[in-house]
Design a protein around this motif. Structure first.
Motif, PDB file in Angstrom:
ATOM      1  N   ASN A 213       0.921  -1.082  -0.019  1.00 35.85           N
ATOM      2  CA  ASN A 213      -0.005  -0.116   0.127  1.00 35.85           C
ATOM      3  C   ASN A 213       0.963   1.209   0.029  1.00 35.85           C
ATOM      4  OD1 ASN A 213       0.794  -0.338   2.485  1.00 35.85           O
ATOM      5  ND2 ASN A 213      -1.116   0.326   3.563  1.00 35.85           N
ATOM      6  N   GLN A 214       2.052   1.305   0.799  1.00 36.17           N
ATOM      7  CA  GLN A 214       3.074   2.451   0.585  1.00 36.17           C
ATOM      8  C   GLN A 214       3.482   2.688  -0.726  1.00 36.17           C
ATOM      9  OE1 GLN A 214       5.517   0.684   3.908  1.00 36.17           O
ATOM     10  NE2 GLN A 214       4.981   2.741   4.894  1.00 36.17           N
ATOM     11  N   VAL A 215       3.848   1.624  -1.541  1.00 35.19           N
ATOM     12  CA  VAL A 215       4.144   1.669  -2.907  1.00 35.19           C
ATOM     13  C   VAL A 215       3.125   2.052  -3.829  1.00 35.19           C
ATOM     14  CG1 VAL A 215       5.170   0.573  -4.914  1.00 35.19           C
ATOM     15  CG2 VAL A 215       6.021  -0.358  -2.553  1.00 35.19           C
ATOM     16  N   THR A 216       2.050   2.114  -3.453  1.00 29.44           N
ATOM     17  CA  THR A 216       0.971   2.479  -4.383  1.00 29.44           C
ATOM     18  C   THR A 216       0.628   3.902  -4.295  1.00 29.44           C
ATOM     19  OG1 THR A 216      -0.868   1.530  -3.180  1.00 29.44           O
ATOM     20  CG2 THR A 216      -0.082   0.133  -4.950  1.00 29.44           C
ATOM     21  N   GLU A 217       1.152   4.538  -3.241  1.00 30.10           N
ATOM     22  CA  GLU A 217       0.657   5.953  -3.155  1.00 30.10           C
ATOM     23  C   GLU A 217       1.131   6.784  -4.037  1.00 30.10           C
ATOM     24  OE1 GLU A 217       2.259   7.114   0.741  1.00 30.10           O
ATOM     25  OE2 GLU A 217       1.361   5.660   1.757  1.00 30.10           O
TER      26      GLU A 217
ATOM     27  N   LEU B 210      14.203  -4.225  -5.337  1.00 21.17           N
ATOM     28  CA  LEU B 210      13.302  -5.504  -5.677  1.00 21.17           C
ATOM     29  C   LEU B 210      12.117  -4.939  -5.531  1.00 21.17           C
ATOM     30  CD1 LEU B 210      15.338  -8.146  -3.635  1.00 21.17           C
ATOM     31  CD2 LEU B 210      15.474  -8.022  -5.903  1.00 21.17           C
ATOM     32  N   LEU B 211      11.253  -5.014  -6.577  1.00 17.49           N
ATOM     33  CA  LEU B 211       9.857  -4.558  -6.705  1.00 17.49           C
ATOM     34  C   LEU B 211       8.926  -5.862  -6.753  1.00 17.49           C
ATOM     35  CD1 LEU B 211      10.525  -1.766  -9.052  1.00 17.49           C
ATOM     36  CD2 LEU B 211       9.893  -1.523  -6.902  1.00 17.49           C
ATOM     37  N   ASN B 212       7.752  -5.831  -6.071  1.00 20.10           N
ATOM     38  CA  ASN B 212       6.620  -6.789  -6.153  1.00 20.10           C
ATOM     39  C   ASN B 212       5.927  -6.701  -7.629  1.00 20.10           C
ATOM     40  OD1 ASN B 212       4.554  -8.478  -5.873  1.00 20.10           O
ATOM     41  ND2 ASN B 212       4.318  -8.304  -3.597  1.00 20.10           N
ATOM     42  N   GLY B 213       5.974  -7.738  -8.127  1.00 15.86           N
ATOM     43  CA  GLY B 213       5.410  -7.963  -9.751  1.00 15.86           C
ATOM     44  C   GLY B 213       4.017  -7.923  -9.597  1.00 15.86           C
ATOM     45  N   ASN B 214       3.356  -8.191  -8.357  1.00 14.15           N
ATOM     46  CA  ASN B 214       2.003  -8.474  -8.312  1.00 14.15           C
ATOM     47  C   ASN B 214       1.264  -6.737  -8.131  1.00 14.15           C
ATOM     48  OD1 ASN B 214       2.009 -11.051  -8.677  1.00 14.15           O
ATOM     49  ND2 ASN B 214       2.267 -11.385  -6.428  1.00 14.15           N
ATOM     50  N   ILE B 215       2.036  -5.829  -8.130  1.00 10.78           N
ATOM     51  CA  ILE B 215       1.473  -4.752  -8.121  1.00 10.78           C
ATOM     52  C   ILE B 215       1.633  -3.982  -9.515  1.00 10.78           C
ATOM     53  CG2 ILE B 215       1.966  -2.295  -7.294  1.00 10.78           C
ATOM     54  CD1 ILE B 215       3.534  -3.391  -4.785  1.00 10.78           C
ATOM     55  N   GLU B 216       0.390  -3.264  -9.633  1.00 10.09           N
ATOM     56  CA  GLU B 216       0.386  -2.490 -11.183  1.00 10.09           C
ATOM     57  C   GLU B 216       1.802  -1.726 -11.446  1.00 10.09           C
ATOM     58  OE1 GLU B 216      -2.134  -2.380 -13.512  1.00 10.09           O
ATOM     59  OE2 GLU B 216      -3.051  -3.672 -12.301  1.00 10.09           O
ATOM     60  N   TYR B 217       2.386  -1.972 -12.756  1.00  8.67           N
ATOM     61  CA  TYR B 217       3.478  -1.267 -13.041  1.00  8.67           C
ATOM     62  C   TYR B 217       3.438   0.136 -13.118  1.00  8.67           C
ATOM     63  CZ  TYR B 217       7.603  -0.074 -15.547  1.00  8.67           C
ATOM     64  OH  TYR B 217       8.752   0.354 -16.002  1.00  8.67           O
ATOM     65  N   THR B 218       2.079   0.875 -13.194  1.00  9.56           N
ATOM     66  CA  THR B 218       2.054   2.360 -13.032  1.00  9.56           C
ATOM     67  C   THR B 218       2.509   2.865 -11.533  1.00  9.56           C
ATOM     68  OG1 THR B 218      -0.384   2.043 -12.672  1.00  9.56           O
ATOM     69  CG2 THR B 218       0.258   2.584 -14.771  1.00  9.56           C
TER      70      THR B 218
ATOM     71  N   LEU C 246       4.665   1.076  -9.760  1.00  4.47           N
ATOM     72  CA  LEU C 246       6.150   0.580  -9.509  1.00  4.47           C
ATOM     73  C   LEU C 246       7.069   1.599 -10.444  1.00  4.47           C
ATOM     74  CD1 LEU C 246       6.165  -3.227  -9.931  1.00  4.47           C
ATOM     75  CD2 LEU C 246       5.994  -1.998  -7.714  1.00  4.47           C
ATOM     76  N   SER C 247       6.464   2.158 -11.604  1.00  2.00           N
ATOM     77  CA  SER C 247       7.444   2.880 -12.497  1.00  2.00           C
ATOM     78  C   SER C 247       8.122   4.122 -11.849  1.00  2.00           C
ATOM     79  CB  SER C 247       6.594   3.456 -13.644  1.00  2.00           C
ATOM     80  OG  SER C 247       5.527   4.370 -13.078  1.00  2.00           O
ATOM     81  N   LYS C 248       7.332   4.797 -10.808  1.00  2.00           N
ATOM     82  CA  LYS C 248       8.170   5.978 -10.297  1.00  2.00           C
ATOM     83  C   LYS C 248       9.524   5.548  -9.441  1.00  2.00           C
ATOM     84  CE  LYS C 248       4.916   5.985  -6.499  1.00  2.00           C
ATOM     85  NZ  LYS C 248       3.807   5.254  -6.942  1.00  2.00           N
TER      86      LYS C 248
ATOM     87  N   ASP D 115       3.234  -9.251   1.592  1.00  2.00           N
ATOM     88  CA  ASP D 115       2.894  -7.788   1.882  1.00  2.00           C
ATOM     89  C   ASP D 115       4.013  -6.807   1.511  1.00  2.00           C
ATOM     90  OD1 ASP D 115       4.113  -8.439   3.973  1.00  2.00           O
ATOM     91  OD2 ASP D 115       2.812  -7.372   5.402  1.00  2.00           O
ATOM     92  N   ILE D 116       5.160  -7.431   1.142  1.00  2.00           N
ATOM     93  CA  ILE D 116       6.236  -6.458   0.750  1.00  2.00           C
ATOM     94  C   ILE D 116       5.768  -6.037  -0.376  1.00  2.00           C
ATOM     95  CG2 ILE D 116       8.567  -6.538   0.710  1.00  2.00           C
ATOM     96  CD1 ILE D 116       8.001  -6.626   3.329  1.00  2.00           C
ATOM     97  N   GLY D 117       6.203  -4.704  -0.962  1.00  2.00           N
ATOM     98  CA  GLY D 117       5.865  -3.926  -2.096  1.00  2.00           C
ATOM     99  C   GLY D 117       7.325  -3.836  -2.813  1.00  2.00           C
ATOM    100  N   LEU D 118       8.253  -3.225  -2.061  1.00  2.00           N
ATOM    101  CA  LEU D 118       9.604  -2.998  -2.470  1.00  2.00           C
ATOM    102  C   LEU D 118      10.596  -3.322  -1.647  1.00  2.00           C
ATOM    103  CD1 LEU D 118      10.477   0.757  -4.109  1.00  2.00           C
ATOM    104  CD2 LEU D 118      11.588  -0.100  -1.772  1.00  2.00           C
ATOM    105  N   LEU D 119      11.659  -3.468  -1.919  1.00  2.00           N
ATOM    106  CA  LEU D 119      12.954  -3.801  -1.049  1.00  2.00           C
ATOM    107  C   LEU D 119      14.001  -2.945  -1.581  1.00  2.00           C
ATOM    108  CD1 LEU D 119      12.575  -7.475  -0.196  1.00  2.00           C
ATOM    109  CD2 LEU D 119      12.285  -5.752   1.236  1.00  2.00           C
ATOM    110  N   LEU D 120      15.207  -2.466  -0.618  1.00  2.00           N
ATOM    111  CA  LEU D 120      16.444  -2.014  -1.459  1.00  2.00           C
ATOM    112  C   LEU D 120      17.428  -2.932  -0.532  1.00  2.00           C
ATOM    113  CD1 LEU D 120      17.695  -0.072  -3.014  1.00  2.00           C
ATOM    114  CD2 LEU D 120      17.741   1.577  -1.224  1.00  2.00           C
ATOM    115  N   ALA D 121      18.282  -3.679  -1.192  1.00  2.00           N
ATOM    116  CA  ALA D 121      18.751  -4.728  -0.595  1.00  2.00           C
ATOM    117  C   ALA D 121      20.141  -4.845  -1.292  1.00  2.00           C
ATOM    118  CB  ALA D 121      18.172  -6.081  -0.625  1.00  2.00           C
ATOM    119  N   MET D 122      21.052  -5.319  -0.173  1.00  2.00           N
ATOM    120  CA  MET D 122      22.279  -5.278  -0.834  1.00  2.00           C
ATOM    121  C   MET D 122      22.726  -7.113  -1.189  1.00  2.00           C
ATOM    122  SD  MET D 122      23.723  -2.385  -0.397  1.00  2.00           S
ATOM    123  CE  MET D 122      25.471  -2.585   0.110  1.00  2.00           C
TER     124      MET D 122
END
Length: 143
Positions: free
Chosen positions: A43-47, A67-75, A77-79, A102-109
């Motif tokens: 829900n935070q990614v879709t804001e 890393l982005l969750n592919g189950n979320i609309e690309y629109t 994720l695009s930002k 429920d994870i939408g986005l990760l920044l990972a090493m």
């Protein structure tokens, strides 16, 4: 090194190679918890706007992966894809049809960093820049 039995080779051929902590990898879009710099929920990614914390961490960690969750609309994720391109950070859209997280986005090493608090709970509000003082000519010639 131990020699593999025929049964082990067959099982790996059928189910794929053995991996460590498969449940954790399913939850965290294919990576391990110990490698994560920050995480956003779906829900935070879709804001409408991006989280400033994500951009700040991208600036600080140019060798990180997004890393982005592919189950979320690309629109939605695009930002973040554009932001990753701006800072030359590799990104990957991960879709797992068998498990929904429920994870939408990760920044990972690509190695362990063991950061204790990875979840961003609220968006930072960027401070507006103070108004610039007017120059001498602006004061003399008011409109």
């Amino acid at each position: 090194m131990k020699k593999q039995s025929v049964e082990e080779v067959l099982q790996q051929g059928i189910h794929g190679a053995l991996e460590t902590k498969p449940d954790e990898r399913r939850q965290f879009l294919g990576t391990l918890r110990e490698r994560i710099i920050l995480a956003l929920k779906k829900n935070q990614v879709t804001e409408a706007t991006i989280y400033p914390q994500v951009e700040r961490e991208m600036k600080k960690n140019p060798q990180a992966n997004l890393l982005l969750n592919g189950n979320i609309e690309y629109t939605a994720l695009s930002k973040y894809v554009k932001l990753a391109a701006k800072y030359k950070i590799e990104h990957k859209i991960v879709t797992n049809k068998e498990h929904d997280t429920d994870i939408g986005l990760l920044l990972a090493m690509d190695h362990a960093i063991d950061k204790e608090d990875i979840y961003i709970t609220q968006k930072e509000i960027s401070q507006p820049e103070p108004p610039k003082s007017k120059g001498l000519f602006a004061k003399l010639f008011k409109r």
